[in-house]
Design a protein around this motif. Structure first.
Motif, PDB file in Angstrom:
ATOM      1  N   GLU A 128     -18.572 -20.908 -15.666  1.00  0.00           N
ATOM      2  CA  GLU A 128     -17.405 -21.304 -14.872  1.00  0.00           C
ATOM      3  C   GLU A 128     -16.550 -20.089 -14.511  1.00  0.00           C
ATOM      4  OE1 GLU A 128     -15.463 -25.517 -15.497  1.00  0.00           O
ATOM      5  OE2 GLU A 128     -15.984 -24.685 -17.457  1.00  0.00           O
ATOM      6  N   ASN A 170     -20.767 -23.347 -11.158  1.00  0.00           N
ATOM      7  CA  ASN A 170     -19.829 -24.222 -10.458  1.00  0.00           C
ATOM      8  C   ASN A 170     -20.475 -24.893  -9.244  1.00  0.00           C
ATOM      9  OD1 ASN A 170     -17.738 -23.644 -12.253  1.00  0.00           O
ATOM     10  ND2 ASN A 170     -17.081 -21.849 -11.081  1.00  0.00           N
ATOM     11  N   ASP A 188     -20.476 -28.932  -9.053  1.00  0.00           N
ATOM     12  CA  ASP A 188     -19.796 -29.578  -7.931  1.00  0.00           C
ATOM     13  C   ASP A 188     -20.773 -30.314  -7.019  1.00  0.00           C
ATOM     14  OD1 ASP A 188     -17.512 -28.481  -8.948  1.00  0.00           O
ATOM     15  OD2 ASP A 188     -17.270 -26.953  -7.396  1.00  0.00           O
ATOM     16  N   LYS A 229     -14.835 -30.318  -3.572  1.00  0.00           N
ATOM     17  CA  LYS A 229     -14.247 -29.047  -3.989  1.00  0.00           C
ATOM     18  C   LYS A 229     -13.791 -29.171  -5.432  1.00  0.00           C
ATOM     19  CE  LYS A 229     -12.591 -24.908  -2.712  1.00  0.00           C
ATOM     20  NZ  LYS A 229     -11.510 -24.876  -1.706  1.00  0.00           N
ATOM     21  N   HIS A 230     -14.255 -28.259  -6.269  1.00  0.00           N
ATOM     22  CA  HIS A 230     -13.853 -28.220  -7.677  1.00  0.00           C
ATOM     23  C   HIS A 230     -14.064 -29.549  -8.387  1.00  0.00           C
ATOM     24  CE1 HIS A 230     -11.037 -24.564  -6.793  1.00  0.00           C
ATOM     25  NE2 HIS A 230     -12.322 -24.290  -6.650  1.00  0.00           N
ATOM     26  N   SER A 243      -9.039 -28.273   2.324  1.00  0.00           N
ATOM     27  CA  SER A 243      -9.726 -28.200   1.025  1.00  0.00           C
ATOM     28  C   SER A 243     -11.207 -27.911   1.154  1.00  0.00           C
ATOM     29  CB  SER A 243      -9.527 -29.510   0.254  1.00  0.00           C
ATOM     30  OG  SER A 243      -8.157 -29.733  -0.001  1.00  0.00           O
ATOM     31  N   GLY A 253     -16.119 -25.109   0.052  1.00  0.00           N
ATOM     32  CA  GLY A 253     -16.567 -26.296  -0.678  1.00  0.00           C
ATOM     33  C   GLY A 253     -18.041 -26.610  -0.480  1.00  0.00           C
TER      34      GLY A 253
END
Length: 517
Positions: free
Chosen positions: A215, A248, A252, A272-273, A299, A303
């Motif tokens: 991460e 990540n 995601d 996103k996230h 956002s 992404g």
């Protein structure tokens, strides 16, 4: 020097055996391996000549004999052990080269029967490996063809395999046999259709890749896959472009894909996230993309975008105008793929079975300090018999469609989660707050900021859990919400129902909450 060789995977074994013979080793072998070595001109002694007992029971019993295991387990530094070997006329075995019956390959075959699977459970192989590994100080035990070169190099350089290498090989043995036994146990559990949680839990995975970091840059990471046929999983995606997926990226993208699987109509999910930031369903995939993107143009920068239909050239051109980390789809028009791959860093993935959901009995796991918490995946949305209109105002057909759409979206929003939707498009998402009123207000603010001041009027609000007070309904009314869907089940449900009735808002209870922590 004596070496016992009995392998299912014969990659490089002939060359390895020839090297051993060149170093003065006597080769002992069994069954198909013995036949292969003899065919290639490698001098070898059949195991039955060592044991004085023929292979029997269709080869089920070959090496399960004291002449083998005493030769493996005798500690060279123990005078009593060596004296007993001499008395019993047993010679030590110095190298063991064994890999096991192809149980994994067998169970992955289409139409495999239980009898076939069971017949491919190796007995003698693991026993030899464990015996040799236990006596690692004296025996080099090789399970992996990639270690052949290391063993030969050390034998040529110093006449023996170093203790450090033997210890490394010992570790690999017990990892190998542990993985093998776990595959068998998992197969048998599935054969019995046993969905309970066992008293002891052992799982096995295969490494797909090591990652640059986790991460954060100071954390190490790797990606592993489950063993078995797992269609619709990110591990089976074909990557056309960009760097390796990061920790990540995988986390995601997996979340976005699981949300996408809730839909059958043309749908695009932006993520996103770990939270969805734009979701839309339309009659065609381009319109779904345009609506998902317009839901939150801010956002989506940096992404993930996942689509359940073929990506068109027009979509690809528009995607290339912004910075995206990952795009996943079941297929791409030729020009679309060329367009996306013209940007160096975007990771372009093709996942053929993108619509296939996980087994509802699959495990969801979270590591905690000193332990593991485990549950079945959240595979349901609601039960039809529990889907109830609880207000005087009845939802319209389009509101009902948006309610169901909104519940699919909010199911994948971190709790406390709120999703505001209109015409099968997310227009405001409020994730991960410590109370429910904050994400509600946040979702309204985002919708007005990103789409316009009248965006919320006539929209539907979906919540992942019940309302403890009627403040959500009050805020929803002030914003222009006309319908609400939530699980219900709070002690003060009636307060929210009464407030909806006061304002003419339709509300549905699903009876199923979707916390996502």
């Amino acid at each position: 020097m004596r070496a016992l060789i009995s392998v299912s995977d014969k990659t490089g074994v002939v060359e390895f055996a020839k090297e051993l013979v060149g170093l003065g080793a006597q080769i002992i072998s069994t069954g198909g391996t013995y036949a292969k070595l003899k065919e290639e001109g490698v001098p070898a002694v059949e195991i039955s000549e060592i044991t004085g007992f023929p292979e029997c029971l269709d080869g089920r019993v070959k090496t399960l004999h004291p002449a083998v295991h005493a030769g493996l387990l005798a500690m060279r530094s123990n005078p009593e052990h060596m004296k007993q070997l001499e008395t019993l006329n047993i010679e030590p075995i110095d190298i063991v080269v064994v890999n096991l019956y192809p149980f994994k390959a067998t169970i992955l075959k289409d139409g495999v029967t239980r009898a076939e699977a069971v017949e491919n459970i190796d007995i003698g192989g693991p026993t030899m490996l464990r015996s040799a590994a236990k006596n690692y100080q004296d025996v080099a035990v090789v399970t992996d063809p990639s270690d052949y070169e290391k063993v030969i190099s050390e034998l040529k350089a110093g006449g023996s395999v170093s203790l450090d290498t033997k210890f490394y090989l010992m570790q690999k043995v017990f990892m190998h046999t542990s993985n093998y036994d776990t595959m068998i146990a998992d197969y048998l559990k599935k054969e019995r259709d046993d969905h309970g949680f066992p008293e002891t839990l052992t799982m096995t995975f295969e490494k797909v890749q090591e990652m640059r970091y986790g991460e954060n840059p100071h954390q190490k990471a790797a990606f592993y896959r489950e063993i078995g046929k797992k269609k619709g999983s990110l591990v089976d995606a074909k990557q056309y472009n960009g760097k390796e997926l990061s920790f990540n990226n995988i986390n995601d993208t997996n979340g976005a894909l699981e949300l996408l699987k809730e839909f059958t109509e043309p749908t695009v999910v932006g993520c996103k996230h770990g939270n969805p930031c734009g979701v839309a369903s339309r009659d065609n995939i381009y319109d779904a993309w345009a609506s998902a993107y317009s839901a939150d143009k801010t956002s989506i920068f940096g992404g993930i975008v996942v689509c359940n239909r073929e990506v068109t050239k027009k979509m690809a051109e528009e995607m290339n105008e912004i910075f995206l980390e990952v795009v996943v789809a079941p297929s791409y028009e030729k020009e679309a793929l060329e367009t996306l791959c013209s940007k160096k860093n975007i990771r372009v993935l093709e996942l053929k079975d993108i619509e296939i959901s996980q087994d509802p009995n699959a495990y969801d796991m979270k590591k905690v300090n000193g332990g593991l918490i485990i549950q079945t995946i959240d595979s349901e949305l609601y039960n039809e018999e529990d889907f109830k209109v609880v207000t005087k105002t009845q939802p319209t057909r389009s509101q009902l469609e948006d309610m169901k759409f909104g519940m699919k979206v909010v199911k994948f929003v971190k709790s406390n989660g709120i999703a505001v939707v209109k015409n099968k498009q997310s227009i405001g998402i409020g994730p991960g707050q410590v109370n429910r009123i904050w994400p509600t207000k946040q979702s309204f603010e985002h919708a007005e900021e990103l789409i316009g001041p009248d965006a919320i009027k006539g929209a539907v609000l979906a919540s992942d859990a019940f309302f403890p007070f009627d403040d959500i309904v009050e805020a929803a009314y002030q914003a222009g919400i006309t319908a609400i869907i939530q699980p219900g089940g709070a002690m003060r449900d009636q307060l929210s129902i009464d407030k909806c009735d006061e304002y003419g808002i339709a509300m549905v209870f699903t009876g199923m909450r979707h916390f996502k922590h």
